[in-house]
Design an enzyme around this catalytic site. Structure first.
Site, mmCIF file in Angstrom:
data_model
loop_
_atom_site.group_PDB
_atom_site.id
_atom_site.type_symbol
_atom_site.label_atom_id
_atom_site.label_comp_id
_atom_site.label_asym_id
_atom_site.label_seq_id
_atom_site.Cartn_x
_atom_site.Cartn_y
_atom_site.Cartn_z
ATOM 1 N N LYS A 154 0.846 -1.199 0.000
ATOM 2 C CA LYS A 154 0.000 0.000 0.000
ATOM 3 C C LYS A 154 0.883 1.252 0.000
ATOM 4 C CE LYS A 154 -3.888 1.936 2.717
ATOM 5 N NZ LYS A 154 -4.769 1.701 3.884
ATOM 6 N N SER A 163 -9.685 1.714 2.982
ATOM 7 C CA SER A 163 -8.837 2.468 2.097
ATOM 8 C C SER A 163 -7.790 1.644 1.341
ATOM 9 C CB SER A 163 -8.117 3.547 2.911
ATOM 10 O OG SER A 163 -7.275 2.963 3.868
ATOM 11 N N SER A 193 -9.858 -0.638 7.160
ATOM 12 C CA SER A 193 -9.270 -0.479 5.823
ATOM 13 C C SER A 193 -8.583 -1.694 5.215
ATOM 14 C CB SER A 193 -8.285 0.678 5.821
ATOM 15 O OG SER A 193 -8.998 1.874 5.607
HETATM 16 N N1 GLN Z 1 -13.030 4.182 6.505
HETATM 17 C C1 GLN Z 1 -12.434 4.497 7.762
HETATM 18 C C2 GLN Z 1 -11.960 5.932 7.766
HETATM 19 O O1 GLN Z 1 -12.095 6.573 6.772
HETATM 20 C C3 GLN Z 1 -11.309 3.563 8.057
HETATM 21 C C4 GLN Z 1 -10.118 3.839 7.275
HETATM 22 C C5 GLN Z 1 -8.944 3.020 7.668
HETATM 23 O O2 GLN Z 1 -9.085 1.979 8.299
HETATM 24 N N2 GLN Z 1 -7.774 3.518 7.323
HETATM 25 O O3 GLN Z 1 -11.461 6.420 8.738
#
Ligand code: GLN
Length: 472
Positions: A82, A157, A181
C-alpha cells in the site's frame, strides 16, 4: 513461458513451484507484471509499478535457488505494498497530491522484513488519501475499480491492495487498517484480510493516520497465506515502542470453540441476503461441533461516533507535519510563511482529508475537548470492556464484515455520513485494539460477502485456526 507459471497460485504453491524448478522467480514476477500492466488502465490497483526492483529481487532469488540454498517461504513470491508504507527509493504518496513526488528515504520495518526474506515487490497500491475513506475514491490519482464488477468500488482504504490480490496481479499485499481499511476492501473484493492486534506489527515507516488505531496487515488469497505473511511481519521492533513480541506456541488444531454472535451486529438496515448467508455459515460451523452463543456488545451503537472523534483528532495532529516546508508540495505563489502553510495545505490535501483535519481540530479545541475528545476516550474504554466481558464467555466472535455489498462508484461520494457507515462493523475492533480477520463467505450474484472473526489480543493463531475451518 512454462505453463505452471500460474498467476492464481497461493504462496505455498508458488514456493513449491520455485523449489521444484517448475518456473523461475523471474518468470513468476514477469507474469504478474504483465497482468498488472495490461489491467492497470481498467482496475488501477497500482500507483507505481516497481518493475526494475521486482526483476532485481527475483534474479537474486533465482541465484539462491541455483546455488541450492534454503529458500524461505516468501522468497521469490510477488507482493504489493500500500502506498502509505515506505519502500526505500520508491515514490510514497499516500495517494495525496501533497506527497506526489515524495521518494521514501528508507524501508518501513515490514518492508525490510519482507525484503530480508527475499520477497519480490511489484509496486505500490492505490488507496484513499492518507487512508481516509472506505472506497478508494478519495485517491488524488484516480479511482480503483473492483475486479469482481468494474462499476463498483473495491472498498477502502486499502482498495488497491485488495483489488490487486483479487485480480491475481499479485500473490499477496500489505494494507493498513485504522477502522476497517484491510477487512472492508478484503470483503468487497472477495479476499482474506487480517487486522492484527495493536502492537503486533511495527508501524515504523507507515505514514500515520491515527496512531492509536493504525495497524499493518496482510491481504491474501487464503487464510494460510495471511498467516504466513503475518508471521513474517509481526514482532517487536525497537523502532516502534508500541510493538511487542508475540508468542504463538498454542496448538488449536481439532479444538472445539465457543463462538459469540453479537445481537447488535444484526441490526435493522443489514442486507437480508447478507444476514442469511452469514447465519447459514454460522450454523454450518456449529454443525462441526462448535458452540454458538448469542452475546451482547452493548456500546456498539456509539462505536462509529467515538471512532470518528478519536481518528480525526489524531489525524489532525499527525498531518500537521505536512506544512509545505518539511515534505512534498509547496505552494508557489505564497508571499510569507503563513501563506506557505495555508496554501500548501489547502491545495495539497483533498476534500476528505481537509474535512477530517477540521473535524479533529474542532473536537480538540478548548471548550470542546472535554465534551468530545475526552468523552470519546471514555466510550472507547467501554467498548473495550464489552469485548473483555464477552471473551470471558466465548473464544471468538463472528459478525458480518459489513451490512451491505460493495457499492457503485460515485454512489456515496456526495454523502460522507453514508460513507462513514460502511465501517459500522469494523471500527470497534480498532478502538479495542484487538485482532480480526475478514474471509470471503459466499456471494450475492458476483459480489462477495465477508465474515469477520474477532478474538482476544494476540490470539491471531486462534483466528487463523477458526478461519481455516470456515474457508470455502
Ligand atoms: N473508513 C475508515 C476511515 O475513513 C477507516 C479507514 C482506515 O481503516 N484507514 O477512517
Amino acid at each position: 513461458m512454462n505453463s505452471m507459471t500460474n498467476e492464481s497460485l497461493t504462496i505455498k504453491e508458488a514456493h513449491e513451484g520455485l523449489v521444484k524448478k517448475e518456473f523461475s522467480a523471474c518468470e513468476l514476477a514477469k507474469t504478474h507484471l504483465e497482468i498488472i500492466k495490461k489491467e492497470n488502465k481498467n482496475i488501477f490497483a497500482f500507483l507505481t509499478i516497481t518493475e526494475d526492483l521486482a526483476l532485481a529481487q527475483s534474479k537474486a532469488v533465482d541465484e539462491l535457488i541455483a546455488g541450492g540454498a534454503y529458500l524461505p517461504l516468501l522468497a521469490g513470491i510477488p507482493c504489493a505494498i500500500k502506498d502509505n508504507m515506505m519502500v526505500d527509493g520508491v515514490k510514497c504518496t499516500s495517494a495525496s497530491k501533497i506527497l506526489e513526488n515524495y521518494v521514501a528515504p528508507y524501508d518501513a520495518t515490514v518492508v525490510k522484513k519482507l525484503k530480508d526474506l527475499g520477497a519480490v515487490i511489484l509496486g505500490k497500491t492505490n488507496m484513499d488519501e492518507f487512508a481516509m475513506g472506505s472506497s478508494t475514491e478519495n485517491s488524488a490519482f484516480g479511482i480503483t475499480h473492483n475486479p469482481r464488477d468494474l462499476e463498483r468500488v473495491p472498498g477502502g482504504s486499502s482498495g488497491g491492495s485488495a483489488a490487486a490480490v483479487a485480480a491475481n496481479q499479485t500473490v499477496y499485499a500489505l494494507g493498513s487498517d485504522t477502522g476497517g481499511s484491510i477487512r472492508q476492501p478484503a470483503f468487497c473484493c472477495g479476499v482474506v484480510g487480517l487486522k492484527p492486534t495493536y502492537g503486533a506489527v511495527s508501524r515504523y515507516g507507515l505514514m500515520a493516520y491515527a496512531s492509536s488505531l493504525d495497524q499493518i496487515g496482510p491481504l491474501a488469497k487464503t487464510v494460510e497465506d495471511a498467516r504466513i505473511v503475518f508471521n513474517a511481519i509481526s514482532g517487536r521492533d525497537p523502532l516502534d515502542s508500541t510493538s511487542c513480541e508475540i508468542e504463538s506456541t498454542q496448538d488449536y488444531s481439532n479444538k472445539k470453540f465457543t463462538i459469540g454472535v453479537p445481537r447488535e451486529y444484526f441490526i435493522e438496515g443489514i442486507d437480508p441476503q447478507i444476514e442469511k448467508i452469514i447465519r447459514g455459515k454460522i450454523s454450518q460451523y456449529e454443525s462441526l461441533g462448535h458452540k454458538i452463543e448469542e452475546i451482547s456488545l452493548p456500546h456498539t451503537e456509539y462505536a462509529l461516533a467515538c471512532y470518528y472523534i478519536v481518528a480525526t483528532s489524531e489525524a489532525s495532529a499527525n498531518l500537521a507535519r505536512f506544512d509545505g516546508i518539511r515534505y512534498g508540495y509547496s505552494a508557489k505563489k505564497a508571499k510569507n510563511l503563513l501563506e506557505i502553510y495555508l496554501q500548501s495545505r489547502g491545495e495539497g490535501f483533498g476534500a476528505e482529508v481537509r474535512r477530517r483535519i477540521m473535524l479533529g481540530t474542532y473536537v480538540l479545541s478548548a471548550g470542546y475537548y472535554d465534551a468530545y475528545y475526552l468523552r470519546a476516550q471514555k466510550v472507547r474504554a467501554l467498548i473495550k470492556q464489552d469485548f473483555d466481558e464477552a471473551f470471558q464467555r466465548v473464544d471468538a466472535i463472528f459478525t458480518p464484515t459489513s451490512p451491505s455489498l460493495a457499492f457503485k462508484i460515485g454512489e456515496k461520494t456526495q454523502d460522507p455520513l453514508q460513507m462513514y457507515l460502511s465501517d459500522i462493523f469494523t471500527v470497534s475492533v480498532n478502538l479495542a485494539g484487538i485482532p480480526a480477520i475478514s474471509i470471503p463467505c459466499g456471494k450475492i450474484g458476483e459480489l462477495p460477502v465477508g465474515l469477520q472473526v474477532i478474538a482476544k489480543p494476540f490470539e491471531e493463531a486462534k483466528i487463523f485456526a477458526i478461519a481455516k475451518d470456515l474457508e470455502e
